[in-house]
Structures are given as C-alpha cells and as structure tokens.
Motif scaffolding. Structure first.
Motif, PDB file in Angstrom:
ATOM      1  N   ASN A  53     -34.894  40.906  69.304  1.00 36.47           N
ATOM      2  CA  ASN A  53     -33.478  40.977  69.652  1.00 36.47           C
ATOM      3  C   ASN A  53     -33.155  41.739  70.929  1.00 36.47           C
ATOM      4  O   ASN A  53     -32.051  41.590  71.459  1.00 36.47           O
ATOM      5  CB  ASN A  53     -32.690  41.618  68.506  1.00 36.47           C
TER       6      ASN A  53
ATOM      7  N   THR B 156     -24.651  40.679  62.146  1.00 38.15           N
ATOM      8  CA  THR B 156     -23.837  40.648  63.352  1.00 38.15           C
ATOM      9  C   THR B 156     -22.531  41.385  63.098  1.00 38.15           C
ATOM     10  O   THR B 156     -22.111  41.558  61.954  1.00 38.15           O
ATOM     11  CB  THR B 156     -23.526  39.193  63.771  1.00 38.15           C
TER      12      THR B 156
ATOM     13  N   GLN C 171     -26.116  34.757  66.244  1.00 37.20           N
ATOM     14  CA  GLN C 171     -26.765  35.193  65.017  1.00 37.20           C
ATOM     15  C   GLN C 171     -25.698  35.560  63.997  1.00 37.20           C
ATOM     16  O   GLN C 171     -24.699  36.197  64.333  1.00 37.20           O
ATOM     17  CB  GLN C 171     -27.670  36.386  65.295  1.00 37.20           C
TER      18      GLN C 171
ATOM     19  N   ASN D 123     -29.202  36.389  60.963  1.00 35.76           N
ATOM     20  CA  ASN D 123     -29.320  37.810  61.282  1.00 35.76           C
ATOM     21  C   ASN D 123     -27.991  38.484  60.971  1.00 35.76           C
ATOM     22  O   ASN D 123     -26.998  37.824  60.663  1.00 35.76           O
ATOM     23  CB  ASN D 123     -29.688  38.024  62.749  1.00 35.76           C
TER      24      ASN D 123
END
Length: 571
Positions: free
Chosen positions: A109, A450, A513, A448
């Motif tokens: 990331n 966020t 994400q 992911n």
C-alpha cells in the motif's frame, strides 16, 4: 443575503477542518502513546504475551481508521514490529505470521522508507519459516520497487547470502503450517447430544438453549482442499474462536471450535453433521453453558483457517483449507526464473493462470441498482457472459460463472465457489448508482480498509450493509485478508481499469480499496469492477445496447490477459 451565505459556508468549513484537526491530533497522541507502551514492554522483565497483542492492535487501529494519515504507514510498520518482538520473546510462530501479514500489507500500500524496509522484514520472516523462495521474492521486490535505496542495497546483499547458502539444494522445506493460536483444556466439549443436563434446554420447543439469538441453520460447501462452513443467525452474535491440537491419548482429533454467546439452536439442525471431505470429519454442536452454544469442527487435515461475521443477513463464516490454496506452488518450483518482470508471488513460483471465475453481481430477489426499467442484475449477467465467451474463444483457460441465470446467490457462496474451483482470478462485475445523477466513470476495487467516504458508500450499496456493519467488517479485515494476494489484486485491478476505460472511452475514477463482502475469503487475486453509473442518463442509454455491454466485457478481458502476460509466466 450573499454575505450571510458566504459567512455560513465559511463557518461550516472552519468547523469541518476543526473536526479533522481534532481527529488527527487524537491519532497522533494514540500513536505516541502506543510507542511508549511498546518501549515499556521491552524494558519489563515480567510481561504477558497478550500485552504485545494489545499494543499491536492499537497500532493497527490507527492505520485502519485513516489509511491516508501521515502516520498510517508508521503504525503498520510498528504493528508488524510489535509482533516480531513478541515472537523473539515468546517464540510463538503465529506472532511471526502476524508480523508478516502487516509487513505485506504495508509493502503493498505504501512507497515510504517503512514500506521499503517491510520487504526486508518479510524476507527475514520467510527465511525463519524456511520458505526461501518467498524470501527471495521479497528481496527482489525491494530491489525493483526502491532502486538505489538502502533497502535495495541490503536486499541485494541478503539475496547473495541466500543464494550462497542454498547453492543447488532443491530440498528446502517450505513451512506454511498454521500454528495453534490458543492452547487450553478442552473439557466439556460437546458430545453430539442435545440433552445438556441443565434447565436451559427448552423441552417441547423447536429450539435448544436459552439465548435470544437463534442459530437457524448450518451450511457447508466442500472440496478436497477447501471447506466453507456458514452459521445462519437471526441477528449478529458475539463469538470466540479456539484451535486445539490433536490429543492422541484420548483419541481426539485437532479441533476448531466456536463459543457463540446469547444463542439457542434450531432443533432441526443435526447434532453431528458428517462431512469427511478430507479436511473435516464432522461439525458438532451443543449447549456449552447457559446462553453459550459451542460449535466444533473436527479436523482431518486443516492447516489454515479464518473465521469472520457478515450481516444482512447475519451469519458466521468459517473457512478451512489444507494450505495449498493459499500457498500453492508449482512442482520443482525452486527453479525460479530470473526475469525481473515476473514480479508477483505467482510469477516467482512459475505459476500460470489456469482458471478464472466471473461473478455477475446480485441476481434473483436482489436486483442491485435500478434505473428507468434497467436492472443491474441483468446488465452484469450479460457482461459476464460476453466476458466468458471472449475467454473461451481466445484462450485455453478454464472459466466458470457463479451464476448463468437470474438467481440469487448469497455473497459468501460466491468466493466459496471460486475457492472450490481453485480459481486463479476472481472478477465480480457490477454497475454503480449515486444520488448525484451527473456522477460518471469506471472504478475498480480490491479488498481493504478505507476511510474514503465515496468508496464506503459504494461498498455499503453492494454489501447492503449499514455504516456500523461496515465498521465491524473493517475491524475484522486484519484477521481475514490474505495480504499475499493484495499486491497481485492491485496489479490486476489497474490493468482491468485501464483497459475498460480505453475500450469504452469513459472517465477513469481509478483503482480503489474498500471492504466488500463478496471479496472476503477469496484465496486468489480478486477485484470488483464498477462499470459505470446506472443513475447517469448518458450511461443508462448506452448500457441498453448489447454492443456497449460487449465492449465493457472486452475491456475486462483485455485487462485480464494483460495481467496474465505481464505477471504470470510469459517472459
């Protein structure tokens, strides 16, 4: 009037900026407090293992609440470091694997110095696990991503050391065995009987137990290497998971068990559900104590497991595997190609993409987005079929669809299907909707956490979730994400995004994400494509055309093929 409005806007802006500043100040103070706590642990002679886990969770919380915060990558780095220090102190292998998880997440990331060093740390951990192939991959990635840096120089030195150490040894043992996360006495394990021996059993009723929440059903989807078990609940329930080693002296197999609080059980559910799929012998349940149902999975060959909860409807999902789906390798995979363009874990292992699963979103009773007579479920099914045809006509890849007709499939069954098919790529296809009718463009997502409000709105729409349930999901993502696949998912997403945009000449909203239920638990690179906004009249007019749907499918197809050619063995 103009002055009043301007003043009001100014005051609102100041208020919002003030709240943001307060939030940032809070994160900053939490970060330095956690650093102080970690330093205190290191100095203390008498400290519990759980203390390290608690500090690591504090660092992860700072990252997960605002991944774009300037200390987010620092927090991820220190989260991994905390687990690594815990491993050095207590010699528990699962600390090592936890550290690896957060270092991999950091490397995928961010591009900071901490991200660069995370590749070195990951290589060290893989070496500790005797997985020198993955260690070499991490070192190569450090060299490629951060050329000229100290980390790249150090990676080259360590790479040379590994090469000299191993020589031509092809017998390196790769250890991916899941370590037992909790050792404790397993007295009072359920024996497959509904007669609990207490007053909690509701005699004459259709349920067993005294809790407020009903366990309505227990379902499972099995293959030789992977099984998903789903517990359907009347509402969300708290639970604890435990793993116990085999006890040969008492003829007990390894067991994964859940204690689910404030629950009772539908008496129609069999007390012992026999599976015998090579991974699990059976699922058993019973009332452990008042208000607590214990569900036991008797293992035959389980090496990796994850447990998580989903909402709307409420259920608990248990994934077990023998490890091959997560860490599958080609035979004789020690002969690694030196081509630096082969820069994913799959590429390093010389693996080819062989199987693709296409997931047309929604279906049946779930129409998805609706606009002027257009239903998302029908549009994405068409796109999915066109994509399948492109793949079949132009490649020798195997391709499957989660649905080929207008039928409803729960989100958890979609990734379970992909896992059972041993898919190498999972693509979920959707079209978006927004209150702003002028919103337009294409965006592609990977799984992911966020804090992006727009991304969370999209996830809430596709998940049919509340803000609270999304927050719950983000909280458990750290336990269920396969971070070794995040980097590959991002690469796949970018290529698909670029090729759709080029094919249909639409605005690119980028790769994002977000916490999508449909991507949870996938054992392969996985993406969710939002092909446009059905709420936008221009897009809605175009998407009525079969040719336009075919163009979108062609864009997705080109992105997939580009990913395969670049990252999976075409040197």
């Amino acid at each position: 009037m103009w002055y009043s409005r301007t003043k009001a806007l100014f005051l609102i802006t100041v208020f919002i900026l003030s709240l943001a500043a307060q939030g940032a100040a809070s994160l900053k103070s939490e970060y330095f407090a956690a650093k102080d706590e970690l330093a205190a642990l290191e100095k203390s002679k008498n400290v519990s293992h759980s203390a390290y886990d608690r500090v690591a969770n504090k660092f992860y919380s700072i990252y997960s609440r605002d991944p774009k915060y300037w200390l987010a990558d620092d927090s991820l780095y220190l989260c991994g470091k905390t687990y690594l220090k815990s491993y050095w102190r207590f010699d528990k292998e699962y600390d090592l694997k936890n550290a690896l998880k957060y270092y991999r997440l950091l490397g995928a990331n961010y591009d900071s110095k901490w991200a660069a060093d995370s590749y070195l740390k990951s290589a060290y951990i893989y070496s500790e696990l005797n997985d020198y192939i993955s260690a070499k991959y991490m070192l190569r990635r450090a060299i490629e991503k951060f050329p000229g840096s100290y980390s790249a120089e150090e990676a080259e030195r360590r790479l040379d050391e590994i090469e000299k150490k191993l020589g031509n040894d092809n017998e390196i043992k790769v250890n991916f065995t899941q370590n037992n996360p909790k050792e404790e006495a397993f007295d009072n394990v359920v024996n497959g009987s509904k007669n609990t021996g207490n007053d909690d059993a509701e005699s004459g009723n259709s349920t067993v137990g005294s809790g407020d929440i009903l366990i309505e059903d227990i379902r499972h989807f099995s293959s030789k290497e992977y099984t998903r078990v789903v517990l359907d609940l009347s509402e969300k329930a708290e639970f604890e998971k435990h793993w116990l080693k085999a006890d040969p002296s008492h003829d007990k197999p390894p067991r994964l068990f859940l204690d689910i609080y404030n629950t009772r059980v539908n008496s129609d559910i069999q007390e012992k559900i026999k599976i015998k799929d090579g991974l699990l012998r059976a699922i058993r349940w019973g009332i452990f104590r008042k208000g607590v149902t214990r569900v036991v999975l008797d293992s035959q060959n389980v090496e990796d497991f994850t447990v998580f909860s989903l909402s709307n409807p409420a259920r608990i999902v248990i994934d077990v595997s023998d490890g091959t789906l997560v860490n599958k390798k080609a035979e004789n995979s020690w002969n690694v190609p030196d081509d630096p363009s082969t820069d994913t874990l799959a590429g390093v292992f010389g693996l080819k993409v062989k199987t693709i699963v296409i997931d047309p979103g929604h279906g049946g009773k779930d129409p998805g987005a609706v606009y002027d007579g257009l239903l998302e479920k029908n549009i994405v099914l068409d796109i999915g079929k066109y994509l399948r045809n492109y793949i079949r006509e132009n490649t020798d890849l195997k391709v499957f669809m989660t649905r080929e007709t207008d039928r409803f499939i729960p989100l958890e069954e979609r990734t379970a299907f992909a896992n059972r098919k041993k898919a190498d790529i999972f693509v979920s296809i959707h079209v978006n909707a927004a209150r702003n009718r002028r919103a337009h463009g294409v965006e592609t997502y990977v799984l992911n956490v966020t804090n992006d409000e727009e991304a969370l709105k999209v996830a809430a729409l596709e998940n049919k979730a509340t803000e609270k349930s999304l927050s719950d999901l983000q909280g458990i993502l750290k336990d269920i994400m396969l971070n070794s696949k995040l980097e590959e998912s991002l690469m796949l997403a970018q290529l698909v995004q670029d090729d759709i945009v080029a094919q249909v000449k639409k605005k690119s909203l980028g790769v994002k994400q977000a916490p999508f239920y449909v991507l949870v638990g996938a054992k392969m690179p996985s993406i969710l494509v939002e092909c446009g906004f059905l709420s936008n009249s221009t897009f809605a007019k175009k998407i009525r055309s079969s040719d336009y749907r075919r163009d979108i499918a062609r864009g997705i197809y080109k992105g997939i093929i580009g990913y395969i050619e670049k990252y999976n063995g075409k040197g």
